[in-house]
Enzyme design. Sequence first.
Site, short mmCIF file in Angstrom:
data_model
loop_
_atom_site.label_atom_id
_atom_site.label_comp_id
_atom_site.label_asym_id
_atom_site.label_seq_id
_atom_site.Cartn_x
_atom_site.Cartn_y
_atom_site.Cartn_z
N GLU A 121 -6.78 -1.33 5.28
CA GLU A 121 -6.90 -1.42 3.83
C GLU A 121 -6.23 -2.70 3.32
OE1 GLU A 121 -5.06 2.51 3.64
OE2 GLU A 121 -6.60 3.10 2.22
N ASN A 130 0.87 -1.18 0.00
CA ASN A 130 0.00 0.00 0.00
C ASN A 130 0.91 1.24 0.00
OD1 ASN A 130 -1.74 2.06 0.64
ND2 ASN A 130 -2.70 1.03 2.38
N ARG A 186 -2.40 -1.46 -3.72
CA ARG A 186 -3.42 -0.41 -3.68
C ARG A 186 -3.01 0.65 -4.71
NH1 ARG A 186 -3.05 4.61 0.14
NH2 ARG A 186 -4.83 5.76 -0.60
N ARG A 206 -1.76 19.00 0.86
CA ARG A 206 -2.73 19.41 -0.18
C ARG A 206 -3.76 20.36 0.41
NH1 ARG A 206 -4.13 13.36 -1.73
NH2 ARG A 206 -2.65 12.88 -0.09
N HIS A 241 -9.71 6.85 -1.37
CA HIS A 241 -9.65 6.13 -0.07
C HIS A 241 -10.80 5.12 0.04
CE1 HIS A 241 -7.55 9.90 1.75
NE2 HIS A 241 -6.64 8.99 1.46
#
Length: 394
Positions: free
Chosen positions: A381, A7, A90, A238, A179
């Site tokens: 995840e 990931n 991912r 960001r 996500h």
Amino acid sequence: MNILIINSGSSSIKYQLLEMPSAKIICLGSIERIGSKEAISSYKTDHVKIEKIYEIKDHKAGLKRITSLLLDSEKGVIKSTDDIDAIGHRVVHGGSSYTKTTLINEEVKNKIKNLSPLAPLHNPANLEGILMAEEIFNTSKQFVVFDTAFHGTIPVKAKQYAIPGELYKEKGIQAYGFHGTSHKYVSEKAIEYLKLKKSKLISIHLGNGCSITAIKDGKSLDHSMGFAPSNGLVMGTRSGDIDHSIIFYMVDTLGYSIDDVKELLNKKSGMLGLTGYNDLRDIESEASKGNNECIIALEMNAYRIKKYIGAYTAIMNGLDAIIFTAGIGENSSLMRQLVCKDMSYFNIHLDDAKNDLRSSTIREINTENSKVKILVIPTNEELEIAKQVYNLIA
Ligand code: AMP
């Protein structure tokens, strides 16, 4: 069957080696702060726990470090790379082409590359991870799970932008959502934990990247990120929501190039741009010493989340639970407190004592009289990707 999950985030790689279908974790770890002289490498098995600080220049160096840990003659968990049956990667942006777990081939790699301008912090790192893994684990099957996949249920009225319709229909300009693996995993856990048949949930993923999703009856209904993983909440580097006129003003009047603006909004904005620090742990520590920029940045971050909670409660006409997850959501009691403060109109009441407790499992941190449940759910995840890869192979 041994499945290795890779990931790769913008400045981190998390990994897990799982025995499937039992979901037994053989080892797990991460490399954080990639690109810095003080990258943190962690590795854990049933018998070994290692945490070291190294200079790790890029994702390639990170993956090499992970492979050498897995193969280590004393502390490793595999004898040869052939012991890995499959690898699940991912990948952040899959556009509208890929809404399911997919076996990697040249076409898939080209698509990931072509979508890089839309996810410049992630897709290149994700692709690099795939190419490196193909080189190192050359007998393993490689699969990809896209972050955009879970958001395929967002209705047109939420995903289309109010610009000429042909840009949506012919050029694919729309909100995709990100996500997804994390929002899917934690919302399913919440539904199971609260034993809900019908559900109205808001999942708040706060890590290096931050996003929030309205999830009705298990389906994504709206989401804060859009065409690329840049809209919405204030993130590590960001900006999140910004009036597009600012971009024109910077280019037309202030003399910035488009590349400068791209770099500024993706890599130099958010908490870093506001405070000079990207990691929330540093910002919280500075704020506690009275650093005003850090205090305001924390307030801005929470304020933006509150606005989305209000909006998503409105579109679902109700709310059963909010979920905090990922690095900040799971660990920062201060951020959860700032978000849940003064939300009594929405029937959201935080129990401060429960909020301050730490645990690695799902926990409820609302007061007894709070109609809306507040849950902290560690995201996984990697497990979600492993399940999807195993189901595809099986
Ligand atoms: P993630 O992308 O989910 O790995 O989250 C990484 C981010 O979580 C880091 O950059 C930190 O900002 C934040 N984080 C991790 N641990 C803590 C903590 N104990 N307190 C506050 N923030 C944290």
